[in-house]
Motif scaffolding. Structure first.
Motif: not given
Ligand SMILES: [Zn+2]
Length: 149
Positions: A73-78, A80, A69, A66
């Motif tokens: 990768c699924e853990f690299t979300y933004m 909200k 970045r 995260f």
């Protein structure tokens, strides 16, 4: 260094697996069990790597997906909300990583980045763990200056 009986090896693995530890702690215990010795958060090495293997002149960073970045990768979300705040933060982290990598290259220090999601997978999947550690061992004695896993 690798002269460990299969019995001893599975004992090591069990000892490591049974503990619910942070990714960097888990990873360094694996290296230790394989016979590697290192210093932690070395202040003398650019970027103060989580692990520094003097014998192999290699800095190891366990990167949170995260924060750093990890692409794709699924853990690299933004997040909200407060998007601008986060974008600035991520950009600063990325720039710092880039600067550190260049400093290490200039000093001739090898750099290994292990993403947190890889460590998590290692904790669950012994086959994956063995394959990944083989790659680490190969990298340490290679001419390559950078690898990420
Ligand atoms: Zn990741």
């Amino acid at each position: 260094m690798d002269i460990v009986t299969p019995e001893q090896r599975s004992k090591n693995m069990a000892a490591i697996r049974s503990k619910d530890t942070k990714p960097e702690v888990y990873f360094r215990k694996l290296l230790f069990a394989k016979g590697y010795r290192y210093s932690l958060n070395s202040k003398k090495v650019p970027g103060h790597p989580d692990i520094y293997l003097r014998k192999y002149n290699t800095a190891v960073f366990i990167h949170g997906c995260f924060w750093h970045r990890h692409e794709g990768c699924e853990f690299t979300y933004m997040p909200k909300s407060r998007i601008e705040f986060w974008q600035n933060k991520f950009e600063a982290n990325r720039k710092r990583d880039f600067v550190v990598r260049n400093e290490l290259r200039e000093k001739g220090i090898k750099c290994l980045v292990v993403w947190e999601c890889s460590v998590k997978k290692m904790q669950k999947d012994e086959e994956f763990q063995i394959r990944l550690l083989d790659k680490v061992v190969a990298f340490l004695t290679s001419e390559d200056s950078f690898m990420e896993l």
